[in-house]
Design an enzyme around this catalytic site. Structure first.
Site, PDB file in Angstrom:
ATOM      1  N   GLU A 175     -15.104 -47.735  38.013  1.00 32.84           N
ATOM      2  CA  GLU A 175     -14.396 -49.343  38.034  1.00 32.84           C
ATOM      3  C   GLU A 175     -13.960 -49.148  36.626  1.00 32.84           C
ATOM      4  OE1 GLU A 175     -12.777 -48.874  40.999  1.00 32.84           O
ATOM      5  OE2 GLU A 175     -11.324 -51.153  40.685  1.00 32.84           O
TER       6      GLU A 175
ATOM      7  N   HIS B 174      -9.941 -43.248  36.381  1.00 26.24           N
ATOM      8  CA  HIS B 174     -11.193 -42.637  37.205  1.00 26.24           C
ATOM      9  C   HIS B 174     -11.181 -41.394  36.841  1.00 26.24           C
ATOM     10  CE1 HIS B 174     -12.693 -45.754  39.534  1.00 26.24           C
ATOM     11  NE2 HIS B 174     -11.340 -45.183  39.589  1.00 26.24           N
TER      12      HIS B 174
ATOM     13  N   HIS C 160      -4.211 -46.436  36.150  1.00 23.39           N
ATOM     14  CA  HIS C 160      -5.806 -46.857  37.247  1.00 23.39           C
ATOM     15  C   HIS C 160      -6.660 -45.243  37.426  1.00 23.39           C
ATOM     16  CE1 HIS C 160      -8.451 -49.376  39.281  1.00 23.39           C
ATOM     17  NE2 HIS C 160      -8.881 -48.376  40.294  1.00 23.39           N
ATOM     18  N   GLU C 161      -5.954 -44.870  38.323  1.00 20.54           N
ATOM     19  CA  GLU C 161      -6.526 -43.242  38.560  1.00 20.54           C
ATOM     20  C   GLU C 161      -7.025 -42.076  37.770  1.00 20.54           C
ATOM     21  OE1 GLU C 161      -7.684 -43.561  41.571  1.00 20.54           O
ATOM     22  OE2 GLU C 161      -6.129 -45.260  42.515  1.00 20.54           O
TER      23      GLU C 161
END
EC number: 3.4.17.19
Lengths: 502, 502
Positions: free
Chosen positions: B296, B270, B266-267
């Protein structure tokens, strides 16, 4: 009214110090693991903030504070912190204002060029390449000295940048003593048939084990991990962001555990200083070590007077043996002690042992003094350097990379810095001598791992003052006398005569 | 002349951005390992620099730049970067200038008090304790909306802070669709007898192994370690200091490897966004993600559309089995895939699976809208919250800690932020749908570990623009349409009907 201006002044200074703290953290980050590709942009950010601090330190606002708060009757109404802060700011202001802006800009460009040329020149072992830059750097610094003015000797002004109060007269005297006593001692050590056995030092010692052992020693030495951390870098350092955040770094050599071991203890000495500066000084320029020399006295005290002391290893050698059983199981403590105190002439300052180290500094001092007194020219440096190594250490560099090009200092325009290393050494020996009057069982404290009273003594006499006392005042008040090389000489003679059975 | 002012303006902005970069680094440092005792002083330094940035953003100098550069004929002569930068600065200036300084000061104090009261209230599961603070926070924000003005619905102004262009009308429509299709799907999943076996997920998986596995996946996903690093924190995050320095953090749970695994992916999503913003934008406020929702969309794209995809695990499951052989040796890929895609109603948003997650957001959206439209009062929140959980998810919190007090957002005065999470999700599904037109062999790319074309597609369509395009423009240009919940619904229906054999 004055209280009001005082408040505003301290607030203004606090802002500058906040910027400095941010800059310091970016510096730490760049050295401990910032992504490579980000370095260029980060350097720009550091540039922007540094420029801002510089502007503030030389602004009309600063000039107004200095003008309003400097009169004697006004100063008497200021708090002690404000008064010392004012003195620091004034010194900085005058130093920065006296150099014409254009000239300073040119100098900054030269500095950064010179550093990269020096790197290349060192890699190629080619002094000729670096020479024109060094000549310009010396010329600029000579001009700066003219702008700033000097007492007695032009080189005094440069010494004052790093060690306020120390002059050529003082250094000539102490270095003469060192020359007279240490040079023959080194020669005797070289001639001694009783050399320590050292081969066991170079067994492989895994990094993780070295780190674990370092952490244990740091805790025992009193380093506060709630106000610090230990990281890894190519060139180890200690950095005080504020007394509650003082970080150290080390380097692990798996074929020579001494690099990390003594490096860590050395940086711990610096860090204990910064961790124990009085918290009231946070946010002022006083919240740091008072000078390079006093700082170095703390790191050398820990590295040599504790870390290379027999009693310290009487306690810690069994622990080291647990971390590296194969390496040390069959090595008796006495042999270990002699090995870690091996002394022999070598070419590279940063690898030198404690006995020969002061001679490396003396050589640099003599050269710098000559450069600024017009008795030495840059073009002659390689020969002069090599001759002095031969004279004092009995060995001659066979190229400039291991000779005159070895240190980074001159390429950044730092002249007058080197003597601090030797001063730190002498201060440390003097402090040790004063300390044992209060702590006569110093050796037993080491043997029992009770290092707190030692740290507390240093805090009471050195650390807490930060920059509110000048180096020689700290020395005088802690030891009852001024700079005196005898204590260091005595320490080295006693220790090395015993180790080498002279 | 205008070019001159443009240069000065960009120079001024660059200084603000330099301060911001320093602040961001201090923030990263505080969360990844800064010594505890130094936090207080570091927070002060952050405060000093933040205040400086605020002052610069609302200064007379800034006002003058805006006045001089805003006229249409002047704007036409500006570079694109200067024009967009001007627009950002103007927006910020007006936002900050419209709130009376005293009121804003009061609000900042309230925010920090409210956060600490919220922490206590959550620990005690006592909404009554937090209620007066939340009421004041809502009141302040209502006043701010009045100062700033609004179109259509007061809540639109708050939405605009996080997702420019998104309004209540838009959200009502998409959430209605989600409600209509996802609520029944969740009910069907709950009723399905074909639940995945998940017990094997919770075997001990040593941190070091998890980290090594994460590093391997990150490299394959295209995260550039020369422009980033992976550290450990309690609350994982990604932070873009500049495109050449984008750091991520993760948290390791040795009894549930999914925390680190999906958190890291997830990170990474980003971070890939921030690493691939056009380098020309460095030093401007455009050098960041264009909105919370688009940001997001990138993290969720990586976490769900790649990281929870069957083909991705077809490639990477054998590797995972090497890192934790005992845990997975006897678990077939299909069983593993079903387990990591388990969906079930739960109370805590940040622990929710991808199917139920949008419903958690919908609840918060409905409540926030009601608060700012005067149809919901703070005092009724616990009941309303619990009723909605029962209605949409079929479960009821039995205390406020796992109910209305679970999220930090409101305690910091962030209203209008929550919808970004659901928007990001919908954007991601829309982008995926557009991407497979260009990359029809998407699944095979995952299976072969060829993730570069996917990242490049996202860079070309999303990343590189930074803030030079508005979220809905990015969406429109990349997908040919505006916000559309259908793609997310279709994805969830297909996937979960298959997994739960509905």
């Amino acid at each position: 009214m004055i209280k009001n201006i005082e408040q505003q002044f301290l607030h203004y200074v606090k802002k500058m110090m906040s910027y400095n703290e941010a800059i310091q953290l970016m510096y730490w980050d760049m050295r401990t693991g910032a992504p490579k590709k980000g370095i260029e942009q980060r350097s720009e950010v550091i540039g922007v903030l540094s420029h801002e601090v510089f502007k503030m330190s030389t602004s009309e606002e600063m000039a107004a504070y200095i003008a309003k708060l400097s009169p004697r009757d006004v100063q008497e109404q200021l708090s002690e912190v404000a008064r010392y802060t004012l003195a620091e700011c004034k010194k900085e202001y005058e130093r920065n204002k006296k150099i014409p802006a254009d000239e300073y800009k040119e100098y900054v460009v030269l500095q950064s060029k010179a550093e990269s040329v020096w790197e290349e020149a060192k890699a190629a072992s080619d002094f000729a390449m670096f020479r024109p830059y060094l000549e310009k750097l010396v010329e600029f610094n000579k001009k700066f000295v003219e702008y700033w003015g000097y007492n007695g000797n032009p080189y005094n002004t440069l010494l004052d940048l790093y060690e306020p109060g120390i002059t050529v007269d003082v250094l000539d005297e102490v270095f003469a003593k060192l020359r007279e006593r240490i040079v023959p001692l080194v020669k005797a050590v070289v001639a001694s048939p009783h050399k320590p056995e050292t081969s066991f030092l170079f067994h492989p010692f895994p990094k993780e084990k070295q780190r674990a052992f370092s952490l244990k020693l740091l805790r025992e030495l009193g380093y506060d991990f709630a106000a610090g951390r230990l990281d890894e870098t190519v060139h180890p350092f200690a950095i005080g962001l504020n007394p509650n955040d003082v970080r150290i770094t080390t380097r692990y050599d798996e074929r020579d555990f001494r690099t990390a071991l003594f490096g860590t203890i050395h940086e711990c000495g610096h860090a204990l200083y910064e961790q124990h500066i009085s918290k009231e000084l946070i946010g002022t320029p006083l919240c740091t070590g008072t000078s390079m020399g006093i700082h170095e006295s703390q790191s050398l005290f820990y590295e040599n007077f504790i870390g290379r002391h027999y009693s310290y290893w009487k306690r810690n050698y069994p622990l080291l043996q647990q971390y590296a059983p194969e390496q040390f199981a069959n090595v008796p403590l006495d042999e270990f002690y002699r090995a870690i105190n091996e002394a022999k002439p070598s070419l590279i300052r940063i690898e030198a042992d404690e006995l020969t180290y002061p001679l490396h500094i003396m050589i640099r001092y003599e050269i710098e003094k000559g450069l600024f007194n017009g008795t030495i020219e840059v073009k002659d440096l390689p020969d002069i350097w090599n001759d002095k190594y031969e004279e004092y250490l009995g060995i001659r560099p066979d190229n400039d990379a291991v000779g005159v090009l070895q240190d980074v200092h001159w390429s950044g325009g730092s002249f007058g810095y080197f003597p601090s290393y030797a001063l730190g050494y002498m201060y440390a020996a003097q402090l040790k001598n004063a300390m044992i009057k209060d702590l006569p069982h110093f050796d037993e404290l080491l043997e029992r791992g009770e290092l707190l009273p030692i740290r507390e003594w240093l805090t009471a006499n050195v650390h807490r003052f930060g920059k509110t006392k000048k180096p020689l005042d700290i020395l005088q008040e802690a030891t009852g006398e001024g700079l005196n090389a005898d204590y260091l000489i005595q320490y080295l003679e006693e220790k090395y005569k015993a180790i080498y059975r002279l």
